[in-house]
Design an enzyme around this catalytic site. Structure first.
Site, PDB file in Angstrom:
ATOM      1  N   ASP A 117     -75.717 -53.616 -31.338  1.00 21.24           N
ATOM      2  CA  ASP A 117     -74.273 -53.800 -31.110  1.00 21.24           C
ATOM      3  C   ASP A 117     -73.541 -52.534 -30.673  1.00 21.24           C
ATOM      4  OD1 ASP A 117     -74.008 -54.159 -34.724  1.00 21.24           O
ATOM      5  OD2 ASP A 117     -74.019 -52.319 -33.546  1.00 21.24           O
ATOM      6  N   HIS A 132     -84.455 -51.770 -31.270  1.00 18.75           N
ATOM      7  CA  HIS A 132     -84.404 -53.089 -30.618  1.00 18.75           C
ATOM      8  C   HIS A 132     -83.472 -53.090 -29.419  1.00 18.75           C
ATOM      9  CE1 HIS A 132     -85.897 -54.972 -34.622  1.00 18.75           C
ATOM     10  NE2 HIS A 132     -86.870 -54.417 -33.927  1.00 18.75           N
TER      11      HIS A 132
HETATM   12  N1  APR Z   1     -73.921 -55.080 -46.381  1.00 22.80           N
HETATM   13  C1  APR Z   1     -75.234 -54.712 -46.367  1.00 22.80           C
HETATM   14  N2  APR Z   1     -76.256 -55.584 -46.209  1.00 22.80           N
HETATM   15  C2  APR Z   1     -75.931 -56.887 -46.093  1.00 22.80           C
HETATM   16  C3  APR Z   1     -74.593 -57.345 -46.102  1.00 22.80           C
HETATM   17  C4  APR Z   1     -73.567 -56.378 -46.240  1.00 22.80           C
HETATM   18  N3  APR Z   1     -72.272 -56.722 -46.265  1.00 22.80           N
HETATM   19  N4  APR Z   1     -74.623 -58.708 -45.965  1.00 22.80           N
HETATM   20  C5  APR Z   1     -75.931 -59.061 -45.857  1.00 22.80           C
HETATM   21  N5  APR Z   1     -76.707 -57.976 -45.931  1.00 22.80           N
HETATM   22  C6  APR Z   1     -78.154 -57.885 -45.850  1.00 22.80           C
HETATM   23  C7  APR Z   1     -78.916 -59.116 -46.252  1.00 22.80           C
HETATM   24  O1  APR Z   1     -79.142 -59.113 -47.651  1.00 22.80           O
HETATM   25  C8  APR Z   1     -80.225 -58.933 -45.462  1.00 22.80           C
HETATM   26  O2  APR Z   1     -81.174 -58.214 -46.225  1.00 22.80           O
HETATM   27  O3  APR Z   1     -78.470 -57.677 -44.494  1.00 22.80           O
HETATM   28  C9  APR Z   1     -79.811 -58.104 -44.249  1.00 22.80           C
HETATM   29  C10 APR Z   1     -79.835 -58.864 -42.949  1.00 22.80           C
HETATM   30  O4  APR Z   1     -81.157 -59.231 -42.671  1.00 22.80           O
HETATM   31  P1  APR Z   1     -81.496 -59.838 -41.238  1.00 22.80           P
HETATM   32  O5  APR Z   1     -80.478 -60.862 -40.881  1.00 22.80           O
HETATM   33  O6  APR Z   1     -82.931 -60.212 -41.253  1.00 22.80           O
HETATM   34  O7  APR Z   1     -81.243 -58.622 -40.236  1.00 22.80           O
HETATM   35  P2  APR Z   1     -82.259 -57.463 -39.880  1.00 22.80           P
HETATM   36  O8  APR Z   1     -83.049 -57.053 -41.062  1.00 22.80           O
HETATM   37  O9  APR Z   1     -81.469 -56.422 -39.174  1.00 22.80           O
HETATM   38  O10 APR Z   1     -83.239 -58.184 -38.820  1.00 22.80           O
HETATM   39  C11 APR Z   1     -84.197 -57.372 -38.180  1.00 22.80           C
HETATM   40  O11 APR Z   1     -84.742 -59.203 -36.702  1.00 22.80           O
HETATM   41  O12 APR Z   1     -84.245 -60.961 -35.274  1.00 22.80           O
HETATM   42  C12 APR Z   1     -84.523 -59.624 -35.363  1.00 22.80           C
HETATM   43  O13 APR Z   1     -83.842 -58.189 -33.658  1.00 22.80           O
HETATM   44  C13 APR Z   1     -83.385 -58.809 -34.827  1.00 22.80           C
HETATM   45  O14 APR Z   1     -82.933 -56.504 -35.342  1.00 22.80           O
HETATM   46  C14 APR Z   1     -83.109 -57.786 -35.913  1.00 22.80           C
HETATM   47  C15 APR Z   1     -84.369 -57.846 -36.764  1.00 22.80           C
END
Ligand code: APR
Length: 271
Positions: A117, A132
């Site tokens: 982003d 990514h």
């Molecule tokens: N503050 C911090 N963490 C949070 C919050 C918040 N307000 N709200 C949710 N989370 C946490 C959740 O508990 C979860 O562990 O953010 C995490 C989001 O996990 P994902 O949605 O799996 O995102 P991410 O880990 O970045 O995914 C990795 O997957 O699809 C691919 O390319 C995409 O870069 C991404 C990768």
């Protein structure tokens, strides 16, 4: 919970200040405070749409003209439209700015972000590797040259009429910089992540489900070389059991508290 969290924030601050080279692995949770949904968990984009298949990149390579034509001209799923609109209007939150200040006081040496982003840069971070990719950029699939989209419009004004866009330097096929499912991480980016991980004796695992590789392997690399993992996430993840301490709560509030504690310890010189 509050007292427990204050203890974990103090423990995290002490570990960080005793470390020589602290890096961060960042995920979508950091941008929740900016209004961008996560991918997994409640309200996540993949929770709604299902995880994309791992052949997205293979499909692109098979027919980049068709991929670009569909990407530029056809309606996308309303959920993806909502996600795209959320990113378009997002601004950095207090979590991003806390990381900028930790970089500025030389406590945070580098961030490996899974987020596309661009908010780290908008907030003012500079020592960042976007494993990514970055949704505001295009990338040559051959020489890995990158352009911000508006830069490329100047370099090749009519590129949308002659698909697929080609690299003006090496004639390679150009794609969005965002890494597709099934696409290898660009080698220069992967090398940067490996180098930073090898240097680190402390890794902050911030707002990520720690389920997507190779990013999810970096905390274990730091741990296996004798370093510490500090997890900052409201939920438990597969990393939690390996963390020296876990700071619970949304990063838009927990990161500013961690920054404040670090600055307090530095000011009182009781590292
Ligand atoms: N503050 C911090 N963490 C949070 C919050 C918040 N307000 N709200 C949710 N989370 C946490 C959740 O508990 C979860 O562990 O953010 C995490 C989001 O996990 P994902 O949605 O799996 O995102 P991410 O880990 O970045 O995914 C990795 O997957 O699809 C691919 O390319 C995409 O870069 C991404 C990768």
């Amino acid at each position: 919970m509050e007292i427990k969290n204050q203890k974990s924030i103090l423990a995290a601050a002490q570990i960080i200040l005793k470390s020589n080279y602290t890096i961060a692995l960042v995920g979508a949770g950091l941008s929740v405070g900016s209004g961008i949904p996560t991918f997994r968990g409640a309200g996540g984009l993949w929770t709604k749409l299902g995880e994309p298949s791992n052949n997205e990149y293979e499909t692109f390579l098979k027919n980049p003209t068709a991929w670009w034509d569909q990407n530029l001209n056809s309606q996308i799923d309303p959920e993806r439209t909502n996600f795209r609109n959320a990113i378009e209007k997002a601004r950095p939150n207090s979590g991003h700015f806390a990381l900028v200040e930790l970089e500025n006081i030389d406590v945070l040496k580098h961030q490996i972000t899974q987020n596309i982003d661009n908010l780290h840069y908008v907030a003012g971070s500079s020592k960042v590797t976007e494993i990514h990719g970055n949704r505001t950029k295009l990338r040559c699939t051959t020489c890995e040259l990158r352009w911000h989209r508006e830069e490329f419009d100047e370099v090749s004004p009519f590129w949308q009429d002659i698909l697929p866009p080609k690299c003006p330097t090496c004639s390679g096929i150009i794609k969005p910089d965002t890494v597709m499912f099934g696409e290898p991480i660009p080698i220069s980016i992967l090398n940067s992540c490996v180098n930073e991980t090898n240097l680190a004796d402390c890794i902050l695992v911030i707002g990520t489900s720690a389920t997507v590789f190779p990013a999810a392997s970096f905390p274990q690399e730091v741990l296996s070389s004798g370093g510490n993992i500090i997890e900052i996430n409201p939920e438990d993840t597969p990393i939690s059991e390996f963390a020296a301490t876990s700071v619970k709560g949304p990063t838009e509030s927990s990161l500013p508290k961690l920054l404040q504690e670090i600055k307090r310890l530095i000011a009182n010189d009781n590292i």
